[in-house]
Design a protein around this motif. Sequence first.
Motif, short mmCIF file in Angstrom:
data_model
loop_
_atom_site.label_atom_id
_atom_site.label_comp_id
_atom_site.label_asym_id
_atom_site.label_seq_id
_atom_site.Cartn_x
_atom_site.Cartn_y
_atom_site.Cartn_z
N PRO A 114 0.82 -1.23 -0.04
CA PRO A 114 -0.06 -0.01 0.21
C PRO A 114 0.80 1.16 0.02
N THR A 115 2.02 1.16 0.31
CA THR A 115 2.89 2.50 0.71
C THR A 115 3.76 2.52 -0.57
N ILE A 116 4.48 4.06 -0.61
CA ILE A 116 5.65 4.28 -1.20
C ILE A 116 6.63 4.92 -0.42
N PRO A 117 7.92 4.55 -0.87
CA PRO A 117 8.46 4.06 -2.04
C PRO A 117 8.49 2.49 -2.06
N GLN A 118 8.65 1.91 -3.23
CA GLN A 118 8.61 0.64 -3.37
C GLN A 118 9.76 0.27 -4.26
N LEU A 119 10.86 -0.80 -3.74
CA LEU A 119 11.83 -1.09 -4.45
C LEU A 119 11.64 -2.54 -4.88
N PHE A 120 12.16 -2.81 -6.23
CA PHE A 120 12.30 -4.06 -6.85
C PHE A 120 13.46 -4.29 -7.18
N ILE A 121 13.94 -5.52 -7.21
CA ILE A 121 15.53 -5.75 -7.53
C ILE A 121 15.28 -7.30 -8.48
N ASP A 122 15.76 -7.06 -9.51
CA ASP A 122 15.50 -8.20 -10.51
C ASP A 122 14.00 -8.72 -10.72
N GLY A 123 13.16 -7.79 -10.73
CA GLY A 123 11.73 -8.08 -11.11
C GLY A 123 10.95 -8.46 -9.80
N GLU A 124 11.43 -8.63 -8.52
CA GLU A 124 11.14 -8.99 -7.53
C GLU A 124 10.74 -7.91 -6.60
N PHE A 125 9.42 -7.66 -5.97
CA PHE A 125 9.34 -6.72 -4.91
C PHE A 125 10.18 -7.10 -3.64
N VAL A 126 10.91 -5.93 -3.25
CA VAL A 126 11.67 -5.97 -2.26
C VAL A 126 11.29 -5.55 -0.81
N GLY A 127 10.64 -4.42 -0.97
CA GLY A 127 9.78 -3.71 0.07
C GLY A 127 9.99 -2.37 0.01
N GLY A 128 9.59 -1.75 1.11
CA GLY A 128 9.38 -0.33 1.14
C GLY A 128 10.57 0.26 2.22
N CYS A 129 10.30 1.52 2.53
CA CYS A 129 11.54 2.05 3.16
C CYS A 129 12.12 1.29 4.62
N ASP A 130 11.24 0.89 5.30
CA ASP A 130 11.49 0.28 6.59
C ASP A 130 12.30 -1.13 6.24
N ILE A 131 11.68 -1.68 5.33
CA ILE A 131 12.34 -3.19 4.79
C ILE A 131 13.69 -2.71 4.24
N VAL A 132 13.91 -1.89 3.23
CA VAL A 132 15.20 -1.52 2.65
C VAL A 132 16.16 -1.06 3.90
N THR A 133 15.59 -0.16 4.72
CA THR A 133 16.50 0.06 5.70
C THR A 133 17.04 -0.82 6.66
N GLU A 134 16.09 -1.90 7.13
CA GLU A 134 16.65 -2.87 7.78
C GLU A 134 17.55 -3.80 6.86
N MET A 135 17.37 -4.03 5.58
CA MET A 135 18.05 -5.01 4.71
C MET A 135 19.56 -4.12 4.73
N TYR A 136 19.50 -2.89 4.71
CA TYR A 136 20.86 -2.08 4.30
C TYR A 136 21.73 -2.44 5.69
N GLU A 137 21.07 -2.33 6.92
CA GLU A 137 21.74 -2.34 8.36
C GLU A 137 22.36 -3.65 8.22
N SER A 138 21.54 -4.72 7.89
CA SER A 138 22.15 -6.26 8.02
C SER A 138 22.73 -6.76 6.73
N GLY A 139 22.98 -6.02 5.76
CA GLY A 139 23.73 -6.37 4.97
C GLY A 139 22.99 -6.99 3.83
N GLU A 140 21.70 -7.49 4.21
CA GLU A 140 21.11 -8.09 2.97
C GLU A 140 20.85 -7.49 1.55
N LEU A 141 20.78 -6.11 1.86
CA LEU A 141 20.44 -5.55 0.65
C LEU A 141 21.73 -5.42 -0.41
N GLN A 142 22.90 -5.14 0.21
CA GLN A 142 24.03 -5.13 -0.39
C GLN A 142 24.35 -6.70 -1.14
#
Lengths: 136, 89
Positions: free
Chosen positions: A74-102
């Motif tokens: 339901p919310t913006i922003p929305q990030l997609f990597i290789d065609g897959e929905f990854v998440g919004g700001c909260d999830i991207v932030t968590e993944m960045y902090e854990s290294g998953e995003l990298q």
Amino acid sequence: MSEDVSIQIREAIQSAISENPVILFMKGTPDQPMCGFSARTVAILQSVGKPFAAVNILPDPRIRQELSGVSNWPTIPQLFIDGEFVGGCDIVTEMYESGELQTALGVEDATNGDSGQAAPEPAAQEPAPLTIENRL
Amino acid sequence: MAATDLPATPDELKQRIETGIPGATAAVTGDGHHFNAVVSASAFQGLSRIAQHRLVYDVFGAELGDRIHALSIQTQAPASTAPETENIA
């Protein structure tokens, strides 16, 4: 009639997602984000140093409507990597902090130590923003 | 739902999350427009982070972006020491 336009918008969104390995749907542009959550997500992507396409959803409310239909989110922003929905700001932030995003972006080299200091080289400074509006 | 005309409060959000999601405990802060929710729920067990966040969003539906202007979410399944991860790559 408007039904047709919505379908067109949805198809444009779907092809943008499949054509761009990393694509962010946001409010505003990377240079001029119009919302704190979009700004933060852009800052994270830029600090990871991976080029990404960006679509401003603000010019037409139907972009957001169709996007949320595609992603079931339901919310913006929305990030997609290789065609897959990854998440919004909260999830991207968590993944960045854990290294998953990298890892997901294939830029894990710099964060192997994972000392919490995930600051890869800020070299790529030309994210080449893409606008979907031009194709509608 | 009742209370739709009243401004949203952290307490209301907390109660609705805890009522709407099985086994949920929520800590919610906010100013009436922007909220942050930290939610732990047994229902999150085995779900990807995206699916966990969707459960929280689903509690509020169309109120998101409207009556509830913005909602940041952090989720956690109670027993897990490591956060749930989804295989996106």
